[in-house]
Motif scaffolding. Sequence first.
Motif, PDB file in Angstrom:
ATOM      1  N   UNK A 361     -46.320 -21.538 -22.742  1.00 57.59           N
ATOM      2  CA  UNK A 361     -45.118 -22.022 -23.443  1.00 57.59           C
ATOM      3  C   UNK A 361     -44.714 -23.362 -22.833  1.00 57.59           C
ATOM      4  N   UNK A 362     -44.135 -24.221 -23.658  1.00 61.70           N
ATOM      5  CA  UNK A 362     -43.648 -25.499 -23.116  1.00 61.70           C
ATOM      6  C   UNK A 362     -42.350 -25.266 -22.341  1.00 61.70           C
ATOM      7  N   UNK A 363     -42.036 -26.183 -21.403  1.00 59.72           N
ATOM      8  CA  UNK A 363     -40.759 -26.087 -20.690  1.00 59.72           C
ATOM      9  C   UNK A 363     -39.617 -26.436 -21.640  1.00 59.72           C
ATOM     10  N   UNK A 364     -39.872 -27.475 -22.477  1.00 61.63           N
ATOM     11  CA  UNK A 364     -38.805 -27.964 -23.353  1.00 61.63           C
ATOM     12  C   UNK A 364     -38.784 -27.176 -24.646  1.00 61.63           C
ATOM     13  N   UNK A 365     -37.554 -26.867 -25.088  1.00 61.51           N
ATOM     14  CA  UNK A 365     -37.466 -26.224 -26.406  1.00 61.51           C
ATOM     15  C   UNK A 365     -36.765 -27.177 -27.372  1.00 61.51           C
ATOM     16  N   UNK A 366     -36.575 -26.745 -28.605  1.00 61.21           N
ATOM     17  CA  UNK A 366     -35.998 -27.590 -29.647  1.00 61.21           C
ATOM     18  C   UNK A 366     -34.659 -28.188 -29.246  1.00 61.21           C
ATOM     19  N   UNK A 367     -33.814 -27.348 -28.648  1.00 59.91           N
ATOM     20  CA  UNK A 367     -32.465 -27.813 -28.270  1.00 59.91           C
ATOM     21  C   UNK A 367     -32.555 -28.974 -27.282  1.00 59.91           C
ATOM     22  N   UNK A 368     -33.432 -28.797 -26.309  1.00 58.34           N
ATOM     23  CA  UNK A 368     -33.558 -29.825 -25.272  1.00 58.34           C
ATOM     24  C   UNK A 368     -34.132 -31.114 -25.853  1.00 58.34           C
ATOM     25  N   UNK A 369     -35.054 -30.970 -26.782  1.00 56.58           N
ATOM     26  CA  UNK A 369     -35.631 -32.162 -27.415  1.00 56.58           C
ATOM     27  C   UNK A 369     -34.574 -32.899 -28.233  1.00 56.58           C
ATOM     28  N   UNK A 370     -33.699 -32.122 -28.881  1.00 53.53           N
ATOM     29  CA  UNK A 370     -32.621 -32.757 -29.645  1.00 53.53           C
ATOM     30  C   UNK A 370     -31.780 -33.616 -28.723  1.00 53.53           C
ATOM     31  N   UNK A 371     -31.492 -33.074 -27.552  1.00 55.66           N
ATOM     32  CA  UNK A 371     -30.678 -33.819 -26.584  1.00 55.66           C
ATOM     33  C   UNK A 371     -31.373 -35.109 -26.147  1.00 55.66           C
ATOM     34  N   UNK A 372     -32.722 -35.062 -26.211  1.00 56.92           N
ATOM     35  CA  UNK A 372     -33.466 -36.284 -25.862  1.00 56.92           C
ATOM     36  C   UNK A 372     -33.543 -37.251 -27.049  1.00 56.92           C
ATOM     37  N   UNK A 373     -32.917 -36.867 -28.156  1.00 54.15           N
ATOM     38  CA  UNK A 373     -32.827 -37.775 -29.302  1.00 54.15           C
ATOM     39  C   UNK A 373     -33.921 -37.578 -30.333  1.00 54.15           C
ATOM     40  N   UNK A 374     -34.601 -36.422 -30.267  1.00 54.45           N
ATOM     41  CA  UNK A 374     -35.650 -36.180 -31.267  1.00 54.45           C
ATOM     42  C   UNK A 374     -35.054 -35.344 -32.398  1.00 54.45           C
ATOM     43  N   UNK A 375     -35.245 -35.790 -33.612  1.00 56.54           N
ATOM     44  CA  UNK A 375     -34.556 -35.119 -34.711  1.00 56.54           C
ATOM     45  C   UNK A 375     -35.315 -33.860 -35.139  1.00 56.54           C
TER      46      UNK A 375
END
Length: 420
Positions: A361-375
């Motif tokens: 599994x990746x460390x980053x999930x959807x929520x965290x990616x959103x915070x990084x500015x990924x839509x």
Amino acid sequence: MNLSWHIEQYLPQQLLWLVSNVSGQATKLGQTVYLVGGVVRDLLLGYPSFDLDLVVEGDAVKLAQQMAEITQAKLLTHPRFGTAKFSYSNFNLDMATARGETYAQPGALPVVTPGTLKDDLSRRDFSINAMAISLTSNDYGELVDPYQGKNDLEHRLIRILHPRSFIDDATRILRAVRYEQRLGFELEPQTAQLLKRDITMLNTISGDRIRHELELIFRENQPEFVIKRLAELGVLRRISPFLIGDGWIAEKFEKARQLKKPNQLPSLYFCLLTYSFSESKIEQFLNYLNIPAKLSRAMRDTLSLKIRLSQLNKPSMKPSEIYYLLQEYEPLAIQANAIASESSMVHHHLQLFLTKLRYVRTYLNGEELKRLGISAGSEMGKVLQALHKAKLDGEVNTKADEEKIAFSLKLSNFHIAPKS
Ligand code: ATP
Ligand code: MG
């Protein structure tokens, strides 16, 4: 012959306690009660028993209700059938009112009528399963053996009780071989002859009942012996002409056991049993035996993966390549192929998926990616997949590594997008 000593010696303490209670209650109620079937056979052989079958000449439900009050055991009754089931700690106790049976036609379920112990024993499958031990106080421990079952035990023989036995109920063909192989016995010669004569009677049995017998075979310690013998006798090809019970099965079943996963073992045996089938042939088999949906999926997947195994027979495959090839298949089908494959490379790749890759599994999930500015949406999907692939292939090890990749993907996206 009196078997009180055997009862004392081979029954676990709690069962012994139940038995003496049943005995006491039955005597009080003026009913006669007997241990019957497998437990009598196993006591005579000196094997321990964990489930008991009892037959009552009288009213099993009434006796069971009395017993439940005294022992506080869990009780399930079927007054219409005159039967009751007791559960007490890990033990099961089945009580039935003595009954006789007649068969309207071969393979039909029997018509049941109330009867004596003798009637009840006469409807049974084999002489070694048609013995009883009295539990009533005046003759406690006495063996009732109208078909010389004890003699057959001593001579290690499986014998039916009458020449129409396999015609009445052809599941006995499968049962005969199962006991023969479990106990290391032989089919008594006339029984063997009648079994061969009546093999076609398997056509009178529903697929559900055949599947149930196969499930029982797959609970044996070494079901491959049963399968091999069924093949020798011509029984296996009656169930399906594509079933093969040769040495390959024996070797693979043994390997399956070495995994030490007893819960998945019966399903794994099913997948291996039909490994020689083609994808088109399996459907008929699954339908006929009414195999449950999940197991059907695994058995189908086993065969569709089998024809793709060569794609896994390459050195230096990337873990992500292995993952994408296998992710759609039922884990059980992958396990079956890992056992079946003769290539150590294929085996290694399948095991790698089962033990490691499928859990990545990746460390980053959807929520965290959103915070990084990924839509959210397709961009997010692509980033997540790229991260997962990088993780599978060991290109990222930490959360910071993943953030770096996510950022670079985001930036490359901006570059691709035309500037306004
Ligand atoms: P196991 O150790 O496999 O449980 P068992 O003898 O207890 O052996 P069961 O399948 O639990 O077998 O059945 C209990 C008894 O019911 C058998 O001993 C046999 O007397 C009888 N029996 C079961 N199935 C049949 C059948 N198809 N025809 C006749 N008698 C049967
Ligand atoms: Mg039993």
